[in-house]
Scaffold this active site. Structure first.
Site, mmCIF file in Angstrom:
data_model
loop_
_atom_site.group_PDB
_atom_site.id
_atom_site.type_symbol
_atom_site.label_atom_id
_atom_site.label_comp_id
_atom_site.label_asym_id
_atom_site.label_seq_id
_atom_site.Cartn_x
_atom_site.Cartn_y
_atom_site.Cartn_z
ATOM 1 N N ARG A 15 9.898 0.210 7.859
ATOM 2 C CA ARG A 15 10.175 1.467 7.159
ATOM 3 C C ARG A 15 9.283 2.596 7.664
ATOM 4 O O ARG A 15 9.396 3.727 7.225
ATOM 5 C CB ARG A 15 9.951 1.289 5.654
ATOM 6 C CG ARG A 15 11.197 0.961 4.875
ATOM 7 C CD ARG A 15 11.600 -0.464 5.076
ATOM 8 N NE ARG A 15 12.913 -0.747 4.518
ATOM 9 C CZ ARG A 15 13.393 -1.970 4.400
ATOM 10 N NH1 ARG A 15 12.677 -3.008 4.814
ATOM 11 N NH2 ARG A 15 14.587 -2.161 3.903
ATOM 12 N N THR A 61 2.721 -3.833 13.685
ATOM 13 C CA THR A 61 3.154 -4.660 12.568
ATOM 14 C C THR A 61 3.440 -6.068 13.066
ATOM 15 O O THR A 61 3.166 -6.397 14.234
ATOM 16 C CB THR A 61 4.358 -3.989 11.852
ATOM 17 O OG1 THR A 61 4.647 -4.730 10.667
ATOM 18 C CG2 THR A 61 5.599 -3.925 12.731
ATOM 19 N N LYS A 65 -0.488 -7.859 14.575
ATOM 20 C CA LYS A 65 -1.706 -7.291 13.983
ATOM 21 C C LYS A 65 -2.991 -7.990 14.434
ATOM 22 O O LYS A 65 -4.011 -7.342 14.638
ATOM 23 C CB LYS A 65 -1.614 -7.324 12.455
ATOM 24 C CG LYS A 65 -0.567 -6.386 11.871
ATOM 25 C CD LYS A 65 -0.673 -6.399 10.348
ATOM 26 C CE LYS A 65 0.461 -5.679 9.676
ATOM 27 N NZ LYS A 65 0.247 -5.565 8.214
ATOM 28 N N ASN A 86 -3.853 -2.597 11.966
ATOM 29 C CA ASN A 86 -2.487 -2.077 11.795
ATOM 30 C C ASN A 86 -2.362 -0.616 12.214
ATOM 31 O O ASN A 86 -1.262 -0.067 12.216
ATOM 32 C CB ASN A 86 -1.979 -2.275 10.354
ATOM 33 C CG ASN A 86 -2.628 -1.327 9.370
ATOM 34 O OD1 ASN A 86 -3.656 -0.721 9.658
ATOM 35 N ND2 ASN A 86 -2.047 -1.211 8.199
ATOM 36 N N ASP A 102 -4.340 -1.639 5.266
ATOM 37 C CA ASP A 102 -3.642 -2.373 4.204
ATOM 38 C C ASP A 102 -4.513 -2.514 2.954
ATOM 39 O O ASP A 102 -4.010 -2.444 1.828
ATOM 40 C CB ASP A 102 -3.233 -3.769 4.696
ATOM 41 C CG ASP A 102 -2.000 -3.724 5.595
ATOM 42 O OD1 ASP A 102 -1.218 -2.762 5.479
ATOM 43 O OD2 ASP A 102 -1.828 -4.653 6.412
ATOM 44 N N ALA A 126 -2.500 -16.951 0.843
ATOM 45 C CA ALA A 126 -3.659 -16.970 1.745
ATOM 46 C C ALA A 126 -3.252 -16.565 3.154
ATOM 47 O O ALA A 126 -3.890 -16.946 4.124
ATOM 48 C CB ALA A 126 -4.291 -18.358 1.736
ATOM 49 N N TYR A 214 8.322 -5.981 -1.706
ATOM 50 C CA TYR A 214 8.976 -4.731 -2.116
ATOM 51 C C TYR A 214 10.492 -4.753 -1.909
ATOM 52 O O TYR A 214 11.167 -3.754 -2.160
ATOM 53 C CB TYR A 214 8.336 -3.508 -1.446
ATOM 54 C CG TYR A 214 8.280 -3.558 0.056
ATOM 55 C CD1 TYR A 214 7.168 -4.066 0.707
ATOM 56 C CD2 TYR A 214 9.345 -3.110 0.815
ATOM 57 C CE1 TYR A 214 7.114 -4.128 2.080
ATOM 58 C CE2 TYR A 214 9.308 -3.162 2.189
ATOM 59 C CZ TYR A 214 8.186 -3.666 2.819
ATOM 60 O OH TYR A 214 8.142 -3.733 4.186
#
Ligand code: NAP
Length: 269
Positions: A15, A61, A65, A86, A102, A126, A214
């Site tokens: 996104r 992403t 990362k 990131n 993040d 985790a 999300y």
């Protein structure tokens, strides 16, 4: 024109182009933010090309990362503790600085009223998201972090490295007793996955429940939390807020997360 982008493999689901594009239009900036589908074996080449291409930097992403941390010239302390980068910023000398936003995004998404000293936090999961969240909670001074993971050894490794206490999966409901914050950092509850298998019966009503998932915005966990009177926070806020430091570094404007931005990104979910 100022340039930035996001490198992922695949990258189509990201996104970030919609999010940064919305801010570029909102602030009338002469800039562009583009998605790059970069194969893992070509990540170093792609990142190293940023200065030559005139890019101000980029996001990285999944699955890049961790590798990005090893490629950048320097990484800040938070990124090193999380073990992942990131956000990359190209310096005036062409050097590459990595950070991890993040943890910042997670804390910002909890809102200004969240108090780290309110009580213990329970983190379910985790993986990469859990790592960033545990670092965020530990840095803000949360008094006790209970890490609950299906694979206990991964929770134990995180607790030993970052602080906190590992809790076996079959003790997860007991771990909710006296907690002020419950975080779902597993993939459970995502569209196509079963809900997180967790009864909230023992969670204090005063606790905040936050889901990193999300899609959907309202997971079964959040619906259950809301139904019994807990404050529930969805995962979109973390995604929106983690983007702020990068945008400011590349485009020179500190962007705001507003209801209109949320609405625009929600429409893409
Ligand atoms: P990951 O590294 O693959 O970790 C996945 C976690 O989910 C592991 O702890 C895993 O436990 C657990 N898990 C998987 N299947 C399970 C099951 N059936 N029952 C119980 N636990 C299970 O993934 P990640 O990158 O950390 O991402 C985790 C979640 O965070 C995803 O939903 C992702 O969308 C979300 N996320 C959101 C944001 C945001 O900005 N909102 C940012 C990053 C990630 P094991 O160790 O036992 O396998």
């Amino acid at each position: 024109m100022k340039l930035a982008g996001v490198m992922g493999w695949p990258v189509a689901h990201s996104r970030s182009p919609a999010l940064h594009g919305w801010w570029l239009r909102r602030y009338g900036i002469d800039g562009a933010y583009v998605p790059f589908a970069v194969r893992p074996e070509r990540l170093e080449q792609a990142i190293r090309a940023l200065p030559a291409l005139g890019f101000a930097g980029c996001n990285v992403t999944i699955p890049h990362k961790e590798a990005a941390l090893r490629i950048v010239d320097r990484a800040d302390a938070t990124a090193r503790r999380i073990g992942a980068v990131n956000t990359i910023v190209v310096g005036p000398d062409g050097s590459l600085s990595g950070s991890n936003t993040d943890a910042f995004g997670f804390v910002e998404s909890l809102g200004p009223d969240w108090r780290p000293d309110a009580g213990p936090a329970v983190v379910m999961g985790a993986g990469g998201a859990a790592r960033a969240i545990i670092v965020a909670l530990a840095d803000r001074g949360v008094p006790e972090i209970r890490i609950v993971n299906r694979t206990l050894a991964r929770a134990e490794a995180l607790a030993a490295e970052l602080g906190g206490r590992a809790v076996p999966w079959d003790r997860r409901e007991t771990a909710l007793e006296g907690a002020a914050l419950l975080v779902n950092a597993t993939s459970q509850g995502m569209t196509g996955q079963p809900p997180l298998d967790l009864s909230l019966e023992r969670l204090p009503k005063s606790a905040t429940v936050i889901d990193t998932v999300y899609v959907p915005l309202e997971t079964p966990l959040l619906a259950a939390a809301r139904a019994r009177g807990n404050r529930a926070v969805d995962g979109l806020g973390m995604l929106l807020h983690q983007a702020r430091p990068g945008f400011e570094a590349w485009f020179g404007v500190a962007p705001e997360v507003t209801p209109a931005l949320r609405e625009a990104i929600e429409a893409t979910l």
